[in-house]
Scaffold this motif. Structure first.
Motif, PDB file in Angstrom:
ATOM      1  N   LEU A  15       2.014   7.917   0.829  1.00  0.00           N
ATOM      2  CA  LEU A  15       1.517   8.540   2.058  1.00  0.00           C
ATOM      3  C   LEU A  15       0.607   9.699   1.693  1.00  0.00           C
ATOM      4  CD1 LEU A  15       1.551   8.666   5.171  1.00  0.00           C
ATOM      5  CD2 LEU A  15       3.415  10.314   4.963  1.00  0.00           C
ATOM      6  N   LEU A  16      -0.644   9.622   2.132  1.00  0.00           N
ATOM      7  CA  LEU A  16      -1.607  10.671   1.838  1.00  0.00           C
ATOM      8  C   LEU A  16      -1.606  11.765   2.894  1.00  0.00           C
ATOM      9  CD1 LEU A  16      -4.571   8.377   0.729  1.00  0.00           C
ATOM     10  CD2 LEU A  16      -2.810   9.447  -0.708  1.00  0.00           C
ATOM     11  N   ARG A  17      -1.519  11.368   4.180  1.00  0.00           N
ATOM     12  CA  ARG A  17      -1.529  12.328   5.285  1.00  0.00           C
ATOM     13  C   ARG A  17      -0.805  11.749   6.479  1.00  0.00           C
ATOM     14  NH1 ARG A  17      -7.543  13.803   4.609  1.00  0.00           N
ATOM     15  NH2 ARG A  17      -7.342  15.722   3.463  1.00  0.00           N
ATOM     16  N   ALA A  37      -0.053  -2.069   1.524  1.00  0.00           N
ATOM     17  CA  ALA A  37       1.244  -2.462   0.960  1.00  0.00           C
ATOM     18  C   ALA A  37       2.226  -1.301   0.965  1.00  0.00           C
ATOM     19  CB  ALA A  37       1.058  -3.004  -0.459  1.00  0.00           C
ATOM     20  N   ALA A  38       1.750  -0.099   0.656  1.00  0.00           N
ATOM     21  CA  ALA A  38       2.620   1.078   0.682  1.00  0.00           C
ATOM     22  C   ALA A  38       3.116   1.356   2.100  1.00  0.00           C
ATOM     23  CB  ALA A  38       1.884   2.294   0.124  1.00  0.00           C
ATOM     24  N   ALA A  39       2.225   1.210   3.076  1.00  0.00           N
ATOM     25  CA  ALA A  39       2.620   1.424   4.470  1.00  0.00           C
ATOM     26  C   ALA A  39       3.650   0.391   4.902  1.00  0.00           C
ATOM     27  CB  ALA A  39       1.392   1.355   5.375  1.00  0.00           C
ATOM     28  N   ARG A  40       3.402  -0.863   4.576  1.00  0.00           N
ATOM     29  CA  ARG A  40       4.326  -1.924   4.985  1.00  0.00           C
ATOM     30  C   ARG A  40       5.695  -1.776   4.323  1.00  0.00           C
ATOM     31  NH1 ARG A  40       2.191  -5.743   8.250  1.00  0.00           N
ATOM     32  NH2 ARG A  40      -0.076  -5.846   8.376  1.00  0.00           N
ATOM     33  N   ALA A  41       5.730  -1.183   3.147  1.00  0.00           N
ATOM     34  CA  ALA A  41       7.016  -0.953   2.482  1.00  0.00           C
ATOM     35  C   ALA A  41       7.853   0.084   3.241  1.00  0.00           C
ATOM     36  CB  ALA A  41       6.789  -0.492   1.036  1.00  0.00           C
ATOM     37  N   TRP A  42       7.203   0.967   3.993  1.00  0.00           N
ATOM     38  CA  TRP A  42       7.914   1.990   4.772  1.00  0.00           C
ATOM     39  C   TRP A  42       8.271   1.492   6.171  1.00  0.00           C
ATOM     40  CZ3 TRP A  42      10.804   6.038   4.439  1.00  0.00           C
ATOM     41  CH2 TRP A  42      10.976   6.887   5.525  1.00  0.00           C
ATOM     42  N   TYR A  43       7.328   0.806   6.810  1.00  0.00           N
ATOM     43  CA  TYR A  43       7.520   0.362   8.199  1.00  0.00           C
ATOM     44  C   TYR A  43       8.259  -0.973   8.232  1.00  0.00           C
ATOM     45  CZ  TYR A  43       4.070   3.990   8.983  1.00  0.00           C
ATOM     46  OH  TYR A  43       3.412   5.180   9.004  1.00  0.00           O
ATOM     47  N   VAL A  61       3.231  -0.302  15.475  1.00  0.00           N
ATOM     48  CA  VAL A  61       2.444   0.037  14.291  1.00  0.00           C
ATOM     49  C   VAL A  61       1.215  -0.853  14.289  1.00  0.00           C
ATOM     50  CG1 VAL A  61       2.400   0.135  11.768  1.00  0.00           C
ATOM     51  CG2 VAL A  61       4.511   0.701  12.997  1.00  0.00           C
ATOM     52  N   THR A  62       0.056  -0.226  14.207  1.00  0.00           N
ATOM     53  CA  THR A  62      -1.204  -0.947  14.156  1.00  0.00           C
ATOM     54  C   THR A  62      -1.892  -0.577  12.853  1.00  0.00           C
ATOM     55  OG1 THR A  62      -1.393  -0.805  16.558  1.00  0.00           O
ATOM     56  CG2 THR A  62      -3.390  -1.372  15.348  1.00  0.00           C
ATOM     57  N   TYR A  63      -2.360  -1.574  12.137  1.00  0.00           N
ATOM     58  CA  TYR A  63      -3.051  -1.343  10.873  1.00  0.00           C
ATOM     59  C   TYR A  63      -4.553  -1.463  11.094  1.00  0.00           C
ATOM     60  CZ  TYR A  63       1.536  -1.898   8.822  1.00  0.00           C
ATOM     61  OH  TYR A  63       2.853  -1.735   8.507  1.00  0.00           O
ATOM     62  N   TYR A  64      -5.286  -0.528  10.529  1.00  0.00           N
ATOM     63  CA  TYR A  64      -6.744  -0.533  10.608  1.00  0.00           C
ATOM     64  C   TYR A  64      -7.314  -0.493   9.207  1.00  0.00           C
ATOM     65  CZ  TYR A  64      -6.150   0.823  15.488  1.00  0.00           C
ATOM     66  OH  TYR A  64      -5.798   0.859  16.813  1.00  0.00           O
ATOM     67  N   GLU A  65      -8.439  -1.160   9.004  1.00  0.00           N
ATOM     68  CA  GLU A  65      -9.181  -1.033   7.771  1.00  0.00           C
ATOM     69  C   GLU A  65     -10.199   0.081   7.962  1.00  0.00           C
ATOM     70  OE1 GLU A  65     -10.827  -4.689   6.353  1.00  0.00           O
ATOM     71  OE2 GLU A  65      -8.972  -5.785   6.754  1.00  0.00           O
ATOM     72  N   ASN A  66     -10.410   0.850   6.919  1.00  0.00           N
ATOM     73  CA  ASN A  66     -11.331   1.969   6.994  1.00  0.00           C
ATOM     74  C   ASN A  66     -12.325   1.861   5.846  1.00  0.00           C
ATOM     75  OD1 ASN A  66     -12.464   4.452   7.653  1.00  0.00           O
ATOM     76  ND2 ASN A  66     -11.148   5.509   6.218  1.00  0.00           N
ATOM     77  N   HIS A  67     -13.580   1.643   6.188  1.00  0.00           N
ATOM     78  CA  HIS A  67     -14.580   1.442   5.153  1.00  0.00           C
ATOM     79  C   HIS A  67     -15.523   2.626   4.970  1.00  0.00           C
ATOM     80  CE1 HIS A  67     -13.184  -2.628   4.797  1.00  0.00           C
ATOM     81  NE2 HIS A  67     -13.349  -2.801   6.081  1.00  0.00           N
ATOM     82  N   VAL A  68     -15.576   3.524   5.957  1.00  0.00           N
ATOM     83  CA  VAL A  68     -16.466   4.676   5.861  1.00  0.00           C
ATOM     84  C   VAL A  68     -15.697   5.922   6.290  1.00  0.00           C
ATOM     85  CG1 VAL A  68     -18.622   5.737   6.661  1.00  0.00           C
ATOM     86  CG2 VAL A  68     -18.484   3.253   6.405  1.00  0.00           C
ATOM     87  N   VAL A  69     -15.800   6.967   5.483  1.00  0.00           N
ATOM     88  CA  VAL A  69     -15.169   8.243   5.806  1.00  0.00           C
ATOM     89  C   VAL A  69     -16.243   9.321   5.795  1.00  0.00           C
ATOM     90  CG1 VAL A  69     -13.517  10.002   5.054  1.00  0.00           C
ATOM     91  CG2 VAL A  69     -12.976   7.570   4.759  1.00  0.00           C
ATOM     92  N   VAL A  70     -16.370  10.039   6.894  1.00  0.00           N
ATOM     93  CA  VAL A  70     -17.203  11.230   6.944  1.00  0.00           C
ATOM     94  C   VAL A  70     -16.258  12.405   6.745  1.00  0.00           C
ATOM     95  CG1 VAL A  70     -18.701  12.674   8.355  1.00  0.00           C
ATOM     96  CG2 VAL A  70     -18.890  10.172   8.486  1.00  0.00           C
TER      97      VAL A  70
END
Length: 82
Positions: A15-17, A37-43, A61-70
Motif C-alpha cells: 500500500l503506497l497511499r 495483485a497486492a490490492a487483491r491480496a488485501w481485499y 471495491v473498484t479497480y482502475y488502471e492508471n497510465h498517466v500521473v500529473v
C-alpha cells in the motif's frame, strides 16, 4: 484516525497511499497500491465481511488502471506503459 496504524503497516504489503473520504453520500477511501495483485491480496471475502460488520454495508471495491500521473509536488508527469 483510529485505523491509520493498520494502513501504515500495509506499506510492507504494497500500500503506497490511502486517502480517507467522507461526504454527504457516505465514506470510503482511495487506495494506491504497488500492484493490483497486492490490492487483491488485501481485499478478500474475509475483509469484506469485516467491513460489513463494522460499517453495516458491504464494501464496493473498484479497480482502475492508471497510465498517466500529473504530480505537481515533484513537477513531473509520469506515463506508464499499459
Amino acid at each position: 484516525m483510529k485505523s491509520a496504524p493498520t494502513y501504515t503497516a500495509l506499506g510492507a504489503k504494497g500500500l503506497l497511499r490511502k486517502y480517507y473520504l467522507n461526504g454527504e453520500a457516505g465514506g470510503g477511501g482511495v487506495y494506491l497500491w504497488a500492484s493490483e495483485a497486492a490490492a487483491r491480496a488485501w481485499y478478500t471475502p474475509e475483509w469484506e465481511a469485516r467491513m460489513e460488520t463494522a460499517f453495516g454495508a458491504r464494501p464496493v471495491v473498484t479497480y482502475y488502471e492508471n497510465h498517466v500521473v500529473v504530480d505537481n509536488e515533484t513537477g513531473q508527469v509520469r506515463i506508464e506503459n499499459a
